[in-house]
Design a protein around this motif. Sequence first.
Motif, short mmCIF file in Angstrom:
data_model
loop_
_atom_site.label_atom_id
_atom_site.label_comp_id
_atom_site.label_asym_id
_atom_site.label_seq_id
_atom_site.Cartn_x
_atom_site.Cartn_y
_atom_site.Cartn_z
N GLU A 190 -31.78 0.00 10.85
CA GLU A 190 -32.31 -1.42 12.04
C GLU A 190 -32.20 -1.23 13.98
OE1 GLU A 190 -30.90 -4.96 10.68
OE2 GLU A 190 -30.42 -3.79 8.88
N ALA A 218 -33.01 -3.61 17.29
CA ALA A 218 -32.85 -4.83 18.25
C ALA A 218 -33.09 -5.28 19.10
CB ALA A 218 -31.12 -5.70 17.41
N ASP A 245 -29.26 -10.42 20.18
CA ASP A 245 -30.10 -10.57 18.68
C ASP A 245 -30.46 -9.61 17.46
OD1 ASP A 245 -33.28 -10.87 18.05
OD2 ASP A 245 -32.91 -8.65 17.33
N ARG A 257 -29.03 -11.22 13.85
CA ARG A 257 -29.74 -10.73 12.77
C ARG A 257 -28.32 -10.95 11.60
NH1 ARG A 257 -32.94 -5.19 13.53
NH2 ARG A 257 -33.78 -7.35 14.92
N THR A 276 -31.48 -17.17 14.75
CA THR A 276 -32.48 -16.17 15.35
C THR A 276 -31.88 -16.75 16.25
OG1 THR A 276 -33.58 -18.89 16.25
CG2 THR A 276 -34.31 -17.22 14.20
N THR A 277 -31.81 -16.08 17.69
CA THR A 277 -31.20 -16.70 19.06
C THR A 277 -31.84 -17.44 19.86
OG1 THR A 277 -32.69 -14.34 20.07
CG2 THR A 277 -30.53 -13.65 19.22
#
Length: 502
Positions: A485, A487, A492, A496, A501-502
Amino acid sequence: MSGEHLDYAVVIPTTGRPSLGALLRALDTDSGPAPREVVVVDDRPEPGPPLDLPETALPCAVVRSGGRGPAAARNEGWRRVDAEWVVFLDDDVVPGPLWRKSLVGDLDVPPDVAGCQGTITVPLPGSRRPTDWERGTAGLADAWWITADMAYRREVLERCGGFDERFRRAFREDADLALRVQATGHRLVTGSRATEHPVRAAGFFASVRAQAGNADNAIMRRKHGTRWRRRIGEGPGRTRRHLATTVAGLTAALAACGRGRRWRTTAKAAAAVWLALTAEFATRRIAPGPRAPGELARMLVTSVLIPPAACWHRLRGEWRTARAGQRKPAAVLFDRDDTLVHDVPYNGDPAQVRPKRGVRAALDRLRVDGVPIGVVSNQSGVARGLLTEDDLAAVNAEVRRQLGPFDTWQCCVHGEDDGCDCRKPAPGLVERAAADLGVPPGECVVIGDTGADVAAATAAGARAVLVPTDRTRPEEITDALLTAEVAPTVEDAVARMLGRTT
């Protein structure tokens, strides 16, 4: 602990209520040891005129927290002080005349005691029975670990990440912190210092508005299990009865819209159940009170409105927590350089440690949620002779000082040609960190800025998140998009992991 050696600070979140002045004056007139600092946290949403503070001899500072609620305001306060103990006071309490003197004995406790609550008293009218609202406030005298007057060791606050800022009201944020502190193996006790909590004036529908706290009960259930009420010293609550009342009322209303005998029978039966449950609730609230006309009217009206309001807010809270309810990782492990702190090649100077923006807040999110955190870092500068292990230890200590404690710290000091199994991209550091924490590597997340971080995580069976920086090669980002992944920031990436959410 002698009075001269009592090292404490006082943190008071406020929205500018007039009672703040009475609190500060009471705190100032005590002859016991003075706090190192009093931090008043202005939590008004919009900048307004300066707070009207009385002149005192207290070393007082005012900071702003932006109207994010008492949990965030308290975090803003305790992170600004360096005292051994932090005492939280609400802005509507009045410390007793011997409060500071009594605090010396209260905080003379063994190392396993992390917090000490003051003794709360609520003055009630002597000429009549208390109202429902007054009885509710009086319940604070028997409540456990409330921040009306609660002292914590600062190091324990840091270890736990402080208050969970998802609690936006003055409700449950103190109980949540207490449960997390006790989960670390520490004890909480009640001291002898006396603090008065007057009853605030309340509007006609105050008890209905208070039902918004049921959304926070959903967070408590999600974080601490179904028996959380028992663990904070509360009874079972009325959630099930409120649900039964609301369902009966809705059924009666819907059935009344139907045609035919069956619908009428259903409507009458449901209405009878609703009436019986509502009458029981209203009677329970009215019987102990003064039974004055105004109080009777308030009890009758709000007893009708409270059950559906409570159910609505609980459902709203459950929906929100369910949306954010993905399984938390067993641990989150971070690369050090260019992930947690700005990279200084082969740094052996603690003065050059500079945390990256937003990292401390991200780490505290994990601490608040009880997720263990660690560092897995290649430090070949030791093998190259560019710094000593003492230099490395000093830099790591400065990282901990600025970013808070970590649950495990694993560094590889070998060079590329030493043939060790710990230097990333080998999985050794990740596996050792997981073993130190007592969790499976496959349930860990590794966050770093290079392909070696991703490869080490993958080799250990862990989940990998790449947070690219200027030194991250384009092909490493491409590979991470396919196998792991990516980011944009550490904040963030952590959000996750926690399903937010941030």
